[in-house]
Design a protein around this motif. Structure first.
Motif, PDB file in Angstrom:
ATOM      1  N   GLY A 126       0.817  -1.200   0.000  1.00 18.01           N
ATOM      2  CA  GLY A 126       0.000   0.000   0.000  1.00 18.01           C
ATOM      3  C   GLY A 126       0.848   1.246   0.000  1.00 18.01           C
ATOM      4  O   GLY A 126       0.453   2.275  -0.518  1.00 18.01           O
ATOM      5  N   ASN A 127       2.031   1.178   0.589  1.00 13.66           N
ATOM      6  CA  ASN A 127       2.915   2.328   0.589  1.00 13.66           C
ATOM      7  C   ASN A 127       4.326   1.943   0.140  1.00 13.66           C
ATOM      8  O   ASN A 127       5.266   2.718   0.292  1.00 13.66           O
ATOM      9  N   ASN A 128       4.454   0.743  -0.386  1.00 14.88           N
ATOM     10  CA  ASN A 128       5.715   0.251  -0.957  1.00 14.88           C
ATOM     11  C   ASN A 128       6.851   0.192   0.053  1.00 14.88           C
ATOM     12  O   ASN A 128       8.022   0.190  -0.314  1.00 14.88           O
ATOM     13  N   ILE A 129       6.524   0.123   1.337  1.00 14.75           N
ATOM     14  CA  ILE A 129       7.532  -0.047   2.371  1.00 14.75           C
ATOM     15  C   ILE A 129       7.517  -1.510   2.813  1.00 14.75           C
ATOM     16  O   ILE A 129       6.481  -2.009   3.254  1.00 14.75           O
ATOM     17  N   PRO A 130       8.626  -2.225   2.682  1.00 18.34           N
ATOM     18  CA  PRO A 130       8.643  -3.646   3.046  1.00 18.34           C
ATOM     19  C   PRO A 130       8.245  -3.880   4.505  1.00 18.34           C
ATOM     20  O   PRO A 130       8.587  -3.096   5.385  1.00 18.34           O
ATOM     21  N   GLY A 131       7.518  -4.963   4.740  1.00 14.09           N
ATOM     22  CA  GLY A 131       7.088  -5.305   6.079  1.00 14.09           C
ATOM     23  C   GLY A 131       5.642  -4.884   6.308  1.00 14.09           C
ATOM     24  O   GLY A 131       4.953  -4.517   5.363  1.00 14.09           O
ATOM     25  N   PRO A 132       5.179  -4.939   7.565  1.00 10.94           N
ATOM     26  CA  PRO A 132       5.890  -5.368   8.762  1.00 10.94           C
ATOM     27  C   PRO A 132       6.051  -6.886   8.811  1.00 10.94           C
ATOM     28  O   PRO A 132       5.270  -7.622   8.222  1.00 10.94           O
ATOM     29  N   LEU A 133       7.074  -7.306   9.536  1.00 12.02           N
ATOM     30  CA  LEU A 133       7.460  -8.713   9.550  1.00 12.02           C
ATOM     31  C   LEU A 133       7.879  -9.118  10.948  1.00 12.02           C
ATOM     32  O   LEU A 133       8.529  -8.351  11.657  1.00 12.02           O
ATOM     33  N   ILE A 134       7.509 -10.325  11.338  1.00 13.24           N
ATOM     34  CA  ILE A 134       8.025 -10.945  12.561  1.00 13.24           C
ATOM     35  C   ILE A 134       8.628 -12.289  12.181  1.00 13.24           C
ATOM     36  O   ILE A 134       7.984 -13.088  11.492  1.00 13.24           O
ATOM     37  N   THR A 135       9.861 -12.519  12.567  1.00 11.82           N
ATOM     38  CA  THR A 135      10.472 -13.833  12.354  1.00 11.82           C
ATOM     39  C   THR A 135      10.668 -14.496  13.708  1.00 11.82           C
ATOM     40  O   THR A 135      10.949 -13.829  14.704  1.00 11.82           O
ATOM     41  N   ILE A 136      10.495 -15.798  13.723  1.00  6.21           N
ATOM     42  CA  ILE A 136      10.666 -16.568  14.961  1.00  6.21           C
ATOM     43  C   ILE A 136      11.665 -17.695  14.713  1.00  6.21           C
ATOM     44  O   ILE A 136      11.407 -18.609  13.928  1.00  6.21           O
ATOM     45  N   SER A 137      12.797 -17.602  15.365  1.00  7.69           N
ATOM     46  CA  SER A 137      13.763 -18.692  15.387  1.00  7.69           C
ATOM     47  C   SER A 137      13.580 -19.405  16.718  1.00  7.69           C
ATOM     48  O   SER A 137      13.361 -18.770  17.742  1.00  7.69           O
ATOM     49  N   ARG A 138      13.660 -20.726  16.710  1.00  7.31           N
ATOM     50  CA  ARG A 138      13.369 -21.416  17.960  1.00  7.31           C
ATOM     51  C   ARG A 138      14.160 -22.705  18.094  1.00  7.31           C
ATOM     52  O   ARG A 138      14.513 -23.346  17.117  1.00  7.31           O
TER      53      ARG A 138
END
Length: 239
Positions: free
Chosen positions: A22-34
């Motif tokens: 919608g505004n061409n800004i990457p994200g938002p993102l959450i990554t989970i390493s476990r």
């Protein structure tokens, strides 16, 4: 990334442009390493439901094994064969891979790794997703509006979790944990061989110390404090 994969992802997600937030800004993102036995995927689905209740942009989705399905679509391979590829990363040879995949659909190491990287990064750029594992915190480390989470737990906690979730005895659970940890390490090594030994996370949580709801609350608080939502609409009150 090829037009074929982009078209597939567009159709799969029901969006006009998979990379347009919608505004061409990457994200938002959450990554989970476990660590194995921290129930990361289960927690991620609960977190997605919590975020969706706050109605910030498109619905949040959870990705983990799905990465292999999308990569396999692009590579014209079976998803399980893409998964098996990374199990060879510590000691594979040309003949090993040929035997695993079959000569007719052999894909080069570079092609498979490049495609998986591109699939993960495409979803990271699109945003509104929680990527569990798959070295996403490494591949998407250039995404500004992202929170990278690490889940850990004492060995005994993880053994009991695997015994309960997978209906295994203690010895089988220990063997399972060791095998899966080895496979994940091999995946990270293959996907980004230049990755630093000391991986950086925004927040590290002990699953033995907090229930699911408490863990989700802490992650949402960290995401808000890092301002990963600020470019995508109204302010979300997590308090």
């Amino acid at each position: 990334m090829s037009n074929a994969l982009l078209e597939y992802l567009n159709n799969r997600l029901g969006k006009k442009d998979v990379s347009d937030t919608g505004n061409n800004i990457p994200g938002p993102l959450i990554t989970i390493s476990r660590e194995v036995g921290c129930s990361g995927v289960k927690l991620a689905h609960k977190m997605a439901a919590s975020l969706n209740q706050k109605r910030l942009g498109p619905n949040w989705k959870v990705l983990s094994k799905e990465v292999f399905f999308h990569s396999a679509k692009e590579l014209d391979m079976e998803p399980e064969k893409v998964r098996r590829f990374f199990k060879y990363s510590d000691n594979y040879t040309f003949n090993d891979i040929l035997n695993a995949f079959g000569n007719k659909k052999f894909k080069s190491e570079r092609k498979v790794i490049k495609t998986v990287n591109e699939v993960i990064h495409t979803f990271a750029e699109e945003g509104f997703c929680i990527i569990v594992g798959r070295a996403a915190h490494i591949i998407a480390r250039d995404i500004k509006n992202a929170l990278h989470v690490r889940l850990i737990a004492p060995c005994e906690y993880r053994i009991k979790t695997i015994m309960h979730n997978n209906h295994l005895n203690r010895e089988e659970a220990i063997e399972f944990i060791n095998r899966v940890e080895k496979e994940r390490k091999a995946f990270r090594k293959a996907i980004r061989k230049e990755a630093p030994e000391n991986e950086i996370f925004d927040i590290c949580l002990n699953r033995a110390s907090f229930q699911d709801e408490e863990t989700i609350y802490l992650i949402e608080q960290a995401a808000e404090k890092k301002n990963i939502f600020k470019d995508y609409g109204r302010h979300i009150d997590f308090y």
